[in-house]
Design a protein around this motif. Sequence first.
Motif, PDB file in Angstrom:
ATOM      1  N   PRO A 187     -15.262 -15.595  19.260  1.00 34.43           N
ATOM      2  CA  PRO A 187     -16.099 -15.247  18.095  1.00 34.43           C
ATOM      3  C   PRO A 187     -15.961 -14.098  17.408  1.00 34.43           C
ATOM      4  CG  PRO A 187     -17.001 -15.450  20.182  1.00 34.43           C
ATOM      5  CD  PRO A 187     -15.492 -15.777  20.522  1.00 34.43           C
ATOM      6  N   ILE A 188     -16.178 -13.861  16.396  1.00 37.25           N
ATOM      7  CA  ILE A 188     -16.324 -12.674  15.486  1.00 37.25           C
ATOM      8  C   ILE A 188     -17.513 -12.567  14.479  1.00 37.25           C
ATOM      9  CG2 ILE A 188     -13.865 -11.811  15.892  1.00 37.25           C
ATOM     10  CD1 ILE A 188     -13.339 -12.602  13.161  1.00 37.25           C
ATOM     11  N   TYR A 230     -19.685 -11.425  11.233  1.00 42.85           N
ATOM     12  CA  TYR A 230     -19.537 -10.835   9.925  1.00 42.85           C
ATOM     13  C   TYR A 230     -20.951 -10.500   9.181  1.00 42.85           C
ATOM     14  CZ  TYR A 230     -18.747 -11.743   4.979  1.00 42.85           C
ATOM     15  OH  TYR A 230     -18.604 -11.668   3.487  1.00 42.85           O
ATOM     16  N   PRO A 239     -22.485 -10.612   5.845  1.00 40.83           N
ATOM     17  CA  PRO A 239     -22.623 -10.817   4.311  1.00 40.83           C
ATOM     18  C   PRO A 239     -22.990  -9.678   3.585  1.00 40.83           C
ATOM     19  CG  PRO A 239     -24.030 -12.413   5.615  1.00 40.83           C
ATOM     20  CD  PRO A 239     -23.734 -11.212   6.595  1.00 40.83           C
ATOM     21  N   ASP A 299     -29.259 -12.617   3.271  1.00 37.00           N
ATOM     22  CA  ASP A 299     -27.905 -12.754   3.894  1.00 37.00           C
ATOM     23  C   ASP A 299     -27.491 -14.156   3.718  1.00 37.00           C
ATOM     24  OD1 ASP A 299     -30.186 -13.970   5.298  1.00 37.00           O
ATOM     25  OD2 ASP A 299     -29.685 -13.274   7.221  1.00 37.00           O
ATOM     26  N   LEU A 311     -15.108 -17.823   3.313  1.00 41.23           N
ATOM     27  CA  LEU A 311     -14.661 -16.879   4.104  1.00 41.23           C
ATOM     28  C   LEU A 311     -13.580 -17.308   5.001  1.00 41.23           C
ATOM     29  CD1 LEU A 311     -17.979 -15.410   5.807  1.00 41.23           C
ATOM     30  CD2 LEU A 311     -16.839 -14.465   3.740  1.00 41.23           C
ATOM     31  N   ARG A 343     -10.928 -16.419   8.415  1.00 45.11           N
ATOM     32  CA  ARG A 343     -10.444 -15.695   9.394  1.00 45.11           C
ATOM     33  C   ARG A 343      -9.197 -14.897   9.158  1.00 45.11           C
ATOM     34  NH1 ARG A 343     -11.720 -15.306  15.285  1.00 45.11           N
ATOM     35  NH2 ARG A 343     -13.440 -16.673  14.795  1.00 45.11           N
ATOM     36  N   GLY A 381      -7.109 -12.183  10.991  1.00 45.61           N
ATOM     37  CA  GLY A 381      -7.109 -11.412  12.444  1.00 45.61           C
ATOM     38  C   GLY A 381      -8.572 -11.419  12.918  1.00 45.61           C
ATOM     39  N   GLN A 382      -8.810 -10.106  13.206  1.00 46.52           N
ATOM     40  CA  GLN A 382     -10.278  -9.755  13.775  1.00 46.52           C
ATOM     41  C   GLN A 382     -11.121  -9.802  12.921  1.00 46.52           C
ATOM     42  OE1 GLN A 382     -11.026 -10.200  17.201  1.00 46.52           O
ATOM     43  NE2 GLN A 382      -9.202 -11.300  16.979  1.00 46.52           N
ATOM     44  N   ARG A 383     -11.320 -10.435  11.901  1.00 50.02           N
ATOM     45  CA  ARG A 383     -12.381 -10.320  10.562  1.00 50.02           C
ATOM     46  C   ARG A 383     -12.323 -11.370   9.900  1.00 50.02           C
ATOM     47  NH1 ARG A 383     -11.329  -7.952   5.546  1.00 50.02           N
ATOM     48  NH2 ARG A 383      -8.987  -7.815   5.373  1.00 50.02           N
ATOM     49  N   PHE A 384     -13.355 -11.401   9.006  1.00 48.78           N
ATOM     50  CA  PHE A 384     -13.449 -12.422   8.092  1.00 48.78           C
ATOM     51  C   PHE A 384     -13.596 -11.639   6.787  1.00 48.78           C
ATOM     52  CE2 PHE A 384     -15.607 -14.987  11.386  1.00 48.78           C
ATOM     53  CZ  PHE A 384     -15.139 -16.370  10.872  1.00 48.78           C
ATOM     54  N   GLU A 413     -13.580 -12.192   2.319  1.00 47.46           N
ATOM     55  CA  GLU A 413     -13.934 -13.179   1.393  1.00 47.46           C
ATOM     56  C   GLU A 413     -13.010 -13.854   0.600  1.00 47.46           C
ATOM     57  OE1 GLU A 413     -16.843 -11.143  -1.280  1.00 47.46           O
ATOM     58  OE2 GLU A 413     -18.487 -11.353   0.344  1.00 47.46           O
ATOM     59  N   PHE A 426     -24.657 -17.084   7.837  1.00 47.84           N
ATOM     60  CA  PHE A 426     -23.464 -16.877   9.078  1.00 47.84           C
ATOM     61  C   PHE A 426     -24.097 -17.152  10.197  1.00 47.84           C
ATOM     62  CE2 PHE A 426     -20.567 -14.593  11.510  1.00 47.84           C
ATOM     63  CZ  PHE A 426     -19.336 -15.210  10.902  1.00 47.84           C
ATOM     64  N   GLU A 446     -19.343 -17.801  13.942  1.00 45.60           N
ATOM     65  CA  GLU A 446     -18.637 -16.945  14.498  1.00 45.60           C
ATOM     66  C   GLU A 446     -17.323 -17.403  15.099  1.00 45.60           C
ATOM     67  OE1 GLU A 446     -20.890 -15.003  17.407  1.00 45.60           O
ATOM     68  OE2 GLU A 446     -22.416 -14.635  16.083  1.00 45.60           O
ATOM     69  N   PHE A 447     -17.297 -18.685  15.351  1.00 48.94           N
ATOM     70  CA  PHE A 447     -15.938 -19.518  16.047  1.00 48.94           C
ATOM     71  C   PHE A 447     -15.233 -19.995  14.692  1.00 48.94           C
ATOM     72  CE2 PHE A 447     -19.575 -19.391  18.923  1.00 48.94           C
ATOM     73  CZ  PHE A 447     -19.078 -18.962  20.114  1.00 48.94           C
ATOM     74  N   ASP A 460     -12.518 -20.575  11.333  1.00 47.91           N
ATOM     75  CA  ASP A 460     -11.519 -20.347  10.988  1.00 47.91           C
ATOM     76  C   ASP A 460     -11.701 -20.046   9.486  1.00 47.91           C
ATOM     77  OD1 ASP A 460      -9.151 -20.148  12.925  1.00 47.91           O
ATOM     78  OD2 ASP A 460     -10.228 -21.933  13.037  1.00 47.91           O
ATOM     79  N   ALA A 462     -25.785  -9.900  10.356  1.00 50.62           N
ATOM     80  CA  ALA A 462     -25.538 -10.986  10.030  1.00 50.62           C
ATOM     81  C   ALA A 462     -26.822 -11.593   9.795  1.00 50.62           C
ATOM     82  CB  ALA A 462     -24.769 -11.821  10.928  1.00 50.62           C
TER      83      ALA A 462
END
Lengths: 136, 1037
Positions: free
Chosen positions: A4-5, A7, A9, B343, B349, B351, B353-356, B358, B713, B718-719, B721, B978
């Motif tokens: 889980p990561i 974000y 907005p 928000d 979005l 995924r 790598g380790q971020r999302f 846009e 979000f 969070e999980f 892709d 978020a």
Amino acid sequence: MAEPISYLPPVPEDTGARDEVDDLVQALHESGLLRVMAGGARAYPQLLRTLLQSMDANALRSAIELGGALRDLDPDESARVAAGVRQARADAVAAASGRPEGPLALLRRLRDPDTRRGIAATLAALAAIGRSLPRS
Amino acid sequence: MTLSPEQDRDRRATWAPLSEDAAAPPDRHVTVRVDGRDLTAVEGRPLIEALVSRDGTPGTFPSVCYHPALGAIQTCDTCAVEIDGEVVRACATPATDGLEVGLGGASADAREQAGQRLVRKHTLYCTVCDHNDGACTLKKGVEATGLTHETIGFEPKPYEVDDSHPFYRYDPDQCILCGRCVEACQDVQVTETLSIDWGSDDPRVLWDGGVPAGESSCVSCGHCVSVCPCNALMEKSMLGKHGLMTDWPGDVRKLAIDLVKDVEPTTGYLPLYALSDAEAKARMSVNDVTKTVCTYCGVGCSFDVVTSDRDILKIQPSYDGPANSISTCVKGKFGWDHINASDRLTKPLVRDGQRFRETTWDEALDVIAERLGAIKGEHGADALGVIGSSKATNEESYLTMKLARQVIGTHNVDNCSRYCQAPATQGLWRTVGYGGDSGSISDMERASLVIMVGTNTAASHPVIASRLRRAQKLHGQQHVVADLRRHEMAQRAEIFLKPAPGTDLVWMSAMTRYILDEGLADDDFLKQRVNGLDDYRESLAAYTIEYAAERTGIDADTLRSTARTIAAAESVCALWAMGVTQHSMGSDTSTAISNLLLVTGNYGRPGTGAYPLRGHNNVQGCSDFGTINTFYTGYQPVSDEAVADKFAAAWHIDRLPLEGGLDNHGMVDAIQEGSLRGLVVIGEEISLVDANVNYVQEALTKLDFLVVSELFFSRTCEFADVVLPAAASLEKDGTFTSTERRIQRLNKAMDPIGEARADWRILQGIAERMGTEWGYTHPSDIMGEIADLTPMFAGVSYERLEGYRSLQWPVAEDGTDSPLLYEESFHFDDGKARLYPLEFREPVNQTTDEYPLHVNNGRTLEHFHEGNMTLRSEGLSRIEPDTYVEMTQRTASEQGGLRTGDWVKLISPSGEMSARILLSDEVADGEVYVPMQAGEINRLTSNDTDPDSHTPAYKETSARVERTDGPIERRGGWRRGADRARHGARDREDVPTGSPLPPHHHRYGHPTPQLGVRVDLKWEREDYVPPTETEPKGAKA
């Protein structure tokens, strides 16, 4: 495998003002006013010239002065005068609709105190206006 | 004009259901003669209704205090007419054939005098008033009285504006004392907060007898504001926003009003009426009014939403709303801040790598198609699943299942009814045939007796609760409430049963046996309409009253007397919700309720039936329209070859599998086992709302690919892709199906925010990228396809759902719908219902020495579910800022002397959560209640399910409590970015302190119950004289 990561907005842009402008433009377009305004804008120098040439400074000043005079009026007094004017109009129409009255009949009218009061007021007003007229 | 109090209408005698009532006798038209001209009226209805609509010109006859939902209040006197030589109120005069009515005599002067008295209490500054929408009841009413010049003049009241409430304000100086608000609060909503102090020198509306509105027992249902005929009570969201000139600064506005008022003696009101009409037309051309359906619970409230671009100015319920009429709850009336929350997701979005990051819709859809396609290619279609949303529309539910079945090729598709309502459906399928409410809300109103089991209706289905309170107050309806908590409906009930947790089946079966044994059953009904009595009766052998008393803790005499009361009632409805279904015996207990109704003959007549109250706006429709692993639309089984062939042909594919797919719970298990690798989630917060989220969240990390469509979000995102920004309910067209099987249209009130898209467009986009063109241009196209494929919806069309029209399924091809089921036969081949034998099993996770507290959970009035929408409302969060652990003083003492406001951890075998203590006597000793809005309760719940429906046993949880040591774990924290727009205490404060409920919370208020507005007290005032006379100088009422 998806760890889980989080974000964050971004804050959306407030498009409220732009939306209102779009709406205004649409309304102006649909009503035809936009076309009128566009024509006016293109003809702006000519319209301005015409407007300025046709303007009479004296008329403008007179309107402003008269407006000032209106401000001094007591609304209740104005209401009474206006009612009198309305009645005068009605009476005049009635008087004019019959045969013209003869000179004696007209003189007999002077016995009526209201008639005499009206003539006196009119003469007093004429005197005031006369005082304000140029002497030379 | 006769003024005796006796002429005040008898509210009890004139009671009728407020929701659409199929059992109401048809209107009988009669002719009355008005000034010598014939006028058609409805017999028995107030004469005023015919007068205001005569000549088809509204506004030609005054109507100010009268409202069809409220009846004849008789406070304004503007509807004076002459009958038999007397001046009387048209609102209090029933229309009868041949009635001679005069309008031109003394009544004309009386109407004008009544109008003068209204403008004595209210300044008409319509052009700069936010209420001037062209249909202002007061303005139109005064105009219709013939008033052209003021003769009394406005006299201000000696009170300040009450600005204390988060959602509305009360301006005494604009209040005409019509009492509509009081009537609505006392006798429609029945919270009984409002009154008018008729005994005062200067009467005004009071809250709890005289406290600020925001500190009273007001539950913010909004009835008072919705029915206010002027701007005395107004939504704060309207102030300064509705008109073209209403945002002027106060001093400028006052100058303008004073100037106009100074001119008015000369001009009279006529030019001012015209001016305000012109302004109203102009403002309404820049404001929009759109009919929509509420997005919260399953009651199905419909109403107009008034918007100015994206600004939501107000929610205005309509008398025509079939479920709710003028009613709303706090969420439906005021809880819409989530639509424009800062928000909201506005772009897709992915995924990276380790971020999302846009991205574009093109890239997002390409990634989805490629990854889903790859998983299907490598592991087969059943390695994928689709979870639909009970918040989405029916059309979107259909496309959710179509994506799974046609495009992907799997029946792994389900929705959140698995978490809540599947057991109720199962119970009804077993016994009566249809998995839905067997009647309408009006049947709940008509019932002589209503049984409520495991439903906190006042918080979870507030408008239905108001209907029940109204029927109880005005119509003598009896309430039997069985619940772990003594909540509001329990407090008001004639009979309150407090069973031990998880034992509802026992007391219900024992009562049913007692009714049979004592000869109190409806033998004719059983003989003619029900199968299986002998086997069922045999299965009841164990359920003696004595056993039930011992196991449930309910006194034996109470069980017997309650059974007798139920059996003796002329008509009975049974309502239940998650307190029944979210148990390991959820399906069986639901079945037991239906058995009881069958034994007492309470199906198929007005005022009878079974009502599993659906919790989401479209949780009924989501399954109805096929987002369920074992059925296509209208519960056509996937195992039926003919049905499969029909859908395959319609969808232009070779075949569809005949074996059902995985449900939600099964999909999570399959992910854990490694057989399910890709998941599409449409607006479902599964990582918070499924039971034992520790297990679910772990599963989500194991997916190869996850797509989530969402407004925000969410934790589930969070999980993911790929995250897709979805449109909210106000941003799209479609239909919802409410708890009473009522299909209603919602209409797009504004465009989706940013690049968000309606889910039906999102699903169509995914299908297209995966190689299947659907080609829908509007949800009505989808409904057309559904109607063609589904006998249950054969007659459903957008044309038949125009405006406030609705249809209750099943709907025949000719459009005939079904407000009340089972009038002739039950939904089985032989038309007979089936009694279903049951065997009690002990609940799971009972308390132990290590986990000594039973943990109950559910909603509160202000918050919906895990709070993703409602916590984004500042007003809702102000009333209820946080979750809590509610326990009795005695339990708190036994747990180490806990006090309100103490932070504690609840620890169950599955996990732990933190919250503050709230001491209360609404719960029982040894039991705690934890509202769901913090989204943490499912850290405690287990994987145990009801074996018949796979619904988790959320309500069978035990825990111990410990004071928190060290840092307090709370939702918020690292998610604050978020969840930027959330207003909960956990989102805004580092460590919230003090009571989790503010002192101004409505549960601490002191209502002032009375019958209606008490106009008789107004008539007793010395300064009141009939409008046929000139009122004394300085009159105030």
